[in-house]
Design a protein around this motif. Structure first.
Motif, mmCIF file in Angstrom:
data_model
loop_
_atom_site.group_PDB
_atom_site.id
_atom_site.type_symbol
_atom_site.label_atom_id
_atom_site.label_comp_id
_atom_site.label_asym_id
_atom_site.label_seq_id
_atom_site.Cartn_x
_atom_site.Cartn_y
_atom_site.Cartn_z
ATOM 1 N N SER A 13 50.309 -28.287 28.840
ATOM 2 C CA SER A 13 50.616 -27.204 29.777
ATOM 3 C C SER A 13 50.239 -25.847 29.205
ATOM 4 O O SER A 13 49.793 -25.722 28.068
ATOM 5 C CB SER A 13 52.107 -27.220 30.120
ATOM 6 O OG SER A 13 52.850 -26.757 29.018
ATOM 7 N N LEU A 14 50.474 -24.830 30.005
ATOM 8 C CA LEU A 14 50.291 -23.453 29.544
ATOM 9 C C LEU A 14 51.472 -22.987 28.704
ATOM 10 O O LEU A 14 51.378 -21.978 28.007
ATOM 11 C CB LEU A 14 50.132 -22.518 30.757
ATOM 12 C CG LEU A 14 48.887 -22.748 31.622
ATOM 13 C CD1 LEU A 14 48.936 -21.854 32.847
ATOM 14 C CD2 LEU A 14 47.625 -22.511 30.815
ATOM 15 N N SER A 17 54.157 -22.791 23.875
ATOM 16 C CA SER A 17 55.116 -22.191 22.941
ATOM 17 C C SER A 17 56.444 -22.952 22.902
ATOM 18 O O SER A 17 57.211 -22.811 21.962
ATOM 19 C CB SER A 17 55.370 -20.728 23.301
ATOM 20 O OG SER A 17 55.874 -20.629 24.606
ATOM 21 N N PHE A 18 56.692 -23.769 23.917
ATOM 22 C CA PHE A 18 57.939 -24.542 23.975
ATOM 23 C C PHE A 18 57.820 -25.923 23.339
ATOM 24 O O PHE A 18 58.786 -26.681 23.341
ATOM 25 C CB PHE A 18 58.399 -24.718 25.422
ATOM 26 C CG PHE A 18 58.754 -23.441 26.114
ATOM 27 C CD1 PHE A 18 59.524 -22.486 25.481
ATOM 28 C CD2 PHE A 18 58.332 -23.203 27.402
ATOM 29 C CE1 PHE A 18 59.860 -21.313 26.120
ATOM 30 C CE2 PHE A 18 58.666 -22.033 28.058
ATOM 31 C CZ PHE A 18 59.426 -21.084 27.406
ATOM 32 N N MET A 19 56.660 -26.267 22.802
ATOM 33 C CA MET A 19 56.459 -27.641 22.316
ATOM 34 C C MET A 19 57.229 -27.954 21.044
ATOM 35 O O MET A 19 57.455 -29.107 20.726
ATOM 36 C CB MET A 19 54.978 -27.918 22.106
ATOM 37 C CG MET A 19 54.385 -27.272 20.894
ATOM 38 S SD MET A 19 52.699 -27.777 20.694
ATOM 39 C CE MET A 19 52.345 -27.010 19.141
ATOM 40 N N MET A 20 57.659 -26.938 20.308
ATOM 41 C CA MET A 20 58.321 -27.192 19.033
ATOM 42 C C MET A 20 59.708 -27.803 19.214
ATOM 43 O O MET A 20 60.108 -28.662 18.422
ATOM 44 C CB MET A 20 58.427 -25.895 18.242
ATOM 45 C CG MET A 20 58.797 -26.137 16.822
ATOM 46 S SD MET A 20 57.661 -27.291 16.057
ATOM 47 C CE MET A 20 57.087 -26.372 14.716
ATOM 48 N N ASP A 77 51.597 -24.176 36.312
ATOM 49 C CA ASP A 77 50.788 -25.390 36.228
ATOM 50 C C ASP A 77 51.653 -26.640 36.322
ATOM 51 O O ASP A 77 52.861 -26.611 36.095
ATOM 52 C CB ASP A 77 49.946 -25.391 34.937
ATOM 53 C CG ASP A 77 50.791 -25.385 33.687
ATOM 54 O OD1 ASP A 77 51.802 -24.669 33.683
ATOM 55 O OD2 ASP A 77 50.429 -26.094 32.719
ATOM 56 N N GLY A 78 51.035 -27.750 36.668
ATOM 57 C CA GLY A 78 51.756 -29.002 36.897
ATOM 58 C C GLY A 78 52.407 -29.567 35.658
ATOM 59 O O GLY A 78 53.503 -30.133 35.718
ATOM 60 N N ALA A 83 57.144 -30.948 32.546
ATOM 61 C CA ALA A 83 57.937 -30.811 31.327
ATOM 62 C C ALA A 83 59.315 -30.247 31.649
ATOM 63 O O ALA A 83 60.316 -30.671 31.067
ATOM 64 C CB ALA A 83 57.220 -29.911 30.325
ATOM 65 N N GLY A 84 59.382 -29.300 32.598
ATOM 66 C CA GLY A 84 60.668 -28.747 33.001
ATOM 67 C C GLY A 84 61.560 -29.778 33.662
ATOM 68 O O GLY A 84 62.758 -29.855 33.381
#
Length: 132
Positions: A13-14, A17-20, A77-78, A83-84
């Protein structure tokens, strides 16, 4: 598994920054799984493992809820939306897990207080008065 899926969605996704947060949660869950599987919890008696699991679940539920709101509201984005949504599902799963773990902690603490000397004294006095 859910944390790993959320991690993959954040990579695609865009909202990278939340992947951690999902990565750390996945690795921590993997560590606790292997710790229980290899019986490390029996070797290290100084740590109360259910309390560690409880704290992990509480913090994971709060963090997943916060980043899921940010991912759904800020990014269009999808993959961010997916992810949300998975993050909200993970929040519910972790909330159920910390509720179950909390009940285990309460049971342990009640059991520990009855093993204390004060608890035994009052039980002994009750049994003495019952025999009279």
């Amino acid at each position: 598994v859910l944390s790993f899926i959320i991690f993959i969605c954040y990579i695609a996704s865009l909202a990278t920054s939340f992947m951690m947060a999902p990565l750390l949660e996945f690795l921590l869950a993997l560590f606790l799984f292997f710790a229980y599987a290899s019986k490390l919890n029996e070797k290290f008696k100084g740590l109360y493992w259910p309390l560690m699991d409880f704290l992990r679940c509480v913090t994971a539920a709060i963090i997943y809820f916060a980043i899921s709101i940010a991912a759904v509201s800020k990014y269009n984005d999808g993959a961010s939306k997916a992810a949300g949504v998975f993050g909200f599902i993970a929040t519910i799963v972790f909330a159920i897990d910390f509720y179950i773990t909390f009940n285990d902690l309460v049971t342990f603490l009640k059991q520990g207080s009855s093993d204390s000397p004060e608890g035994r004294k009052s039980e002994d006095e009750d049994s003495d008065s019952d025999s009279d």
